[in-house]
Design a protein around this motif. Sequence first.
Motif, PDB file in Angstrom:
ATOM      1  N   ILE A 297       0.840  -1.204   0.000  1.00 26.48           N
ATOM      2  CA  ILE A 297       0.000   0.000   0.000  1.00 26.48           C
ATOM      3  C   ILE A 297       0.874   1.253   0.000  1.00 26.48           C
ATOM      4  O   ILE A 297       0.603   2.215  -0.717  1.00 26.48           O
ATOM      5  CB  ILE A 297      -0.967  -0.006   1.201  1.00 26.48           C
ATOM      6  N   LYS A 298       1.941   1.231   0.792  1.00 26.72           N
ATOM      7  CA  LYS A 298       2.842   2.385   0.860  1.00 26.72           C
ATOM      8  C   LYS A 298       3.504   2.639  -0.489  1.00 26.72           C
ATOM      9  O   LYS A 298       3.635   3.788  -0.922  1.00 26.72           O
ATOM     10  CB  LYS A 298       3.896   2.161   1.937  1.00 26.72           C
ATOM     11  N   GLU A 299       3.927   1.565  -1.173  1.00 28.22           N
ATOM     12  CA  GLU A 299       4.536   1.729  -2.495  1.00 28.22           C
ATOM     13  C   GLU A 299       3.540   2.293  -3.491  1.00 28.22           C
ATOM     14  O   GLU A 299       3.878   3.173  -4.292  1.00 28.22           O
ATOM     15  CB  GLU A 299       5.076   0.389  -2.990  1.00 28.22           C
ATOM     16  N   ASP A 300       2.289   1.793  -3.459  1.00 32.37           N
ATOM     17  CA  ASP A 300       1.257   2.305  -4.364  1.00 32.37           C
ATOM     18  C   ASP A 300       1.004   3.789  -4.120  1.00 32.37           C
ATOM     19  O   ASP A 300       0.916   4.579  -5.067  1.00 32.37           O
ATOM     20  CB  ASP A 300      -0.050   1.531  -4.182  1.00 32.37           C
ATOM     21  N   LEU A 301       0.899   4.171  -2.852  1.00 30.13           N
ATOM     22  CA  LEU A 301       0.657   5.575  -2.518  1.00 30.13           C
ATOM     23  C   LEU A 301       1.830   6.445  -2.949  1.00 30.13           C
ATOM     24  O   LEU A 301       1.630   7.530  -3.515  1.00 30.13           O
ATOM     25  CB  LEU A 301       0.401   5.720  -1.019  1.00 30.13           C
ATOM     26  N   SER A 302       3.040   5.980  -2.721  1.00 25.44           N
ATOM     27  CA  SER A 302       4.222   6.755  -3.105  1.00 25.44           C
ATOM     28  C   SER A 302       4.288   6.959  -4.615  1.00 25.44           C
ATOM     29  O   SER A 302       4.629   8.048  -5.085  1.00 25.44           O
ATOM     30  CB  SER A 302       5.491   6.057  -2.622  1.00 25.44           C
ATOM     31  N   LYS A 303       3.942   5.918  -5.386  1.00 25.95           N
ATOM     32  CA  LYS A 303       3.939   6.038  -6.850  1.00 25.95           C
ATOM     33  C   LYS A 303       2.916   7.065  -7.312  1.00 25.95           C
ATOM     34  O   LYS A 303       3.191   7.878  -8.192  1.00 25.95           O
ATOM     35  CB  LYS A 303       3.631   4.687  -7.492  1.00 25.95           C
ATOM     36  N   LYS A 304       1.731   7.030  -6.717  1.00 22.38           N
ATOM     37  CA  LYS A 304       0.683   7.971  -7.129  1.00 22.38           C
ATOM     38  C   LYS A 304       1.018   9.403  -6.736  1.00 22.38           C
ATOM     39  O   LYS A 304       0.747  10.330  -7.492  1.00 22.38           O
ATOM     40  CB  LYS A 304      -0.659   7.555  -6.538  1.00 22.38           C
ATOM     41  N   LEU A 305       1.613   9.584  -5.566  1.00 20.57           N
ATOM     42  CA  LEU A 305       1.953  10.935  -5.134  1.00 20.57           C
ATOM     43  C   LEU A 305       3.202  11.465  -5.834  1.00 20.57           C
ATOM     44  O   LEU A 305       3.385  12.679  -5.933  1.00 20.57           O
ATOM     45  CB  LEU A 305       2.136  10.989  -3.618  1.00 20.57           C
ATOM     46  N   ALA A 306       4.048  10.574  -6.339  1.00 15.75           N
ATOM     47  CA  ALA A 306       5.242  11.001  -7.059  1.00 15.75           C
ATOM     48  C   ALA A 306       4.881  11.712  -8.365  1.00 15.75           C
ATOM     49  O   ALA A 306       5.632  12.558  -8.849  1.00 15.75           O
ATOM     50  CB  ALA A 306       6.145   9.810  -7.348  1.00 15.75           C
ATOM     51  N   GLU A 307       3.725  11.391  -8.912  1.00 12.59           N
ATOM     52  CA  GLU A 307       3.271  12.054 -10.140  1.00 12.59           C
ATOM     53  C   GLU A 307       3.036  13.551  -9.917  1.00 12.59           C
ATOM     54  O   GLU A 307       3.109  14.339 -10.843  1.00 12.59           O
ATOM     55  CB  GLU A 307       1.974  11.410 -10.630  1.00 12.59           C
ATOM     56  N   PHE A 308       2.745  13.927  -8.681  1.00 10.79           N
ATOM     57  CA  PHE A 308       2.430  15.318  -8.379  1.00 10.79           C
ATOM     58  C   PHE A 308       3.640  16.117  -7.923  1.00 10.79           C
ATOM     59  O   PHE A 308       3.517  17.301  -7.634  1.00 10.79           O
ATOM     60  CB  PHE A 308       1.348  15.384  -7.290  1.00 10.79           C
ATOM     61  N   ALA A 309       4.784  15.479  -7.846  1.00 20.12           N
ATOM     62  CA  ALA A 309       5.986  16.174  -7.388  1.00 20.12           C
ATOM     63  C   ALA A 309       6.364  17.240  -8.408  1.00 20.12           C
ATOM     64  O   ALA A 309       6.593  16.954  -9.577  1.00 20.12           O
ATOM     65  CB  ALA A 309       7.131  15.198  -7.198  1.00 20.12           C
TER      66      ALA A 309
END
Length: 116
Positions: free
Chosen positions: A45-57
Amino acid sequence: MDYKKSKAPVNTVTRNVMDLCKDTGNIYESVAIIAKRANQISIQIKEDLSKKLAEFASYNDSLEEVFENREQIEISRYYEKLPKPTLLATQEFIENQVYWRDPQKDQQREFELTEA
């Protein structure tokens, strides 16, 4: 894996201890299996969230930042509403969706078969 489609409850549920240990015969072993699976789910779950939030960096300020911030908030809310990893792991264990084995017991079985 879509955790939102899981039948796991969002809140804590009182469970019958005997239901958890009927497969293993030992409640402590069952809890250890559930704990290891919960750690795996948590990492996923943490990896999925990090991938999705990385798009907004973004590394520069812009006017679109407010809109992007709303999307980040929606993603964060989705993950906050998910059942906790321990509840997901317990539900998977009860539904026999968790594969586990004990190498020590496997070695004992092999030893007993070779002696016979």
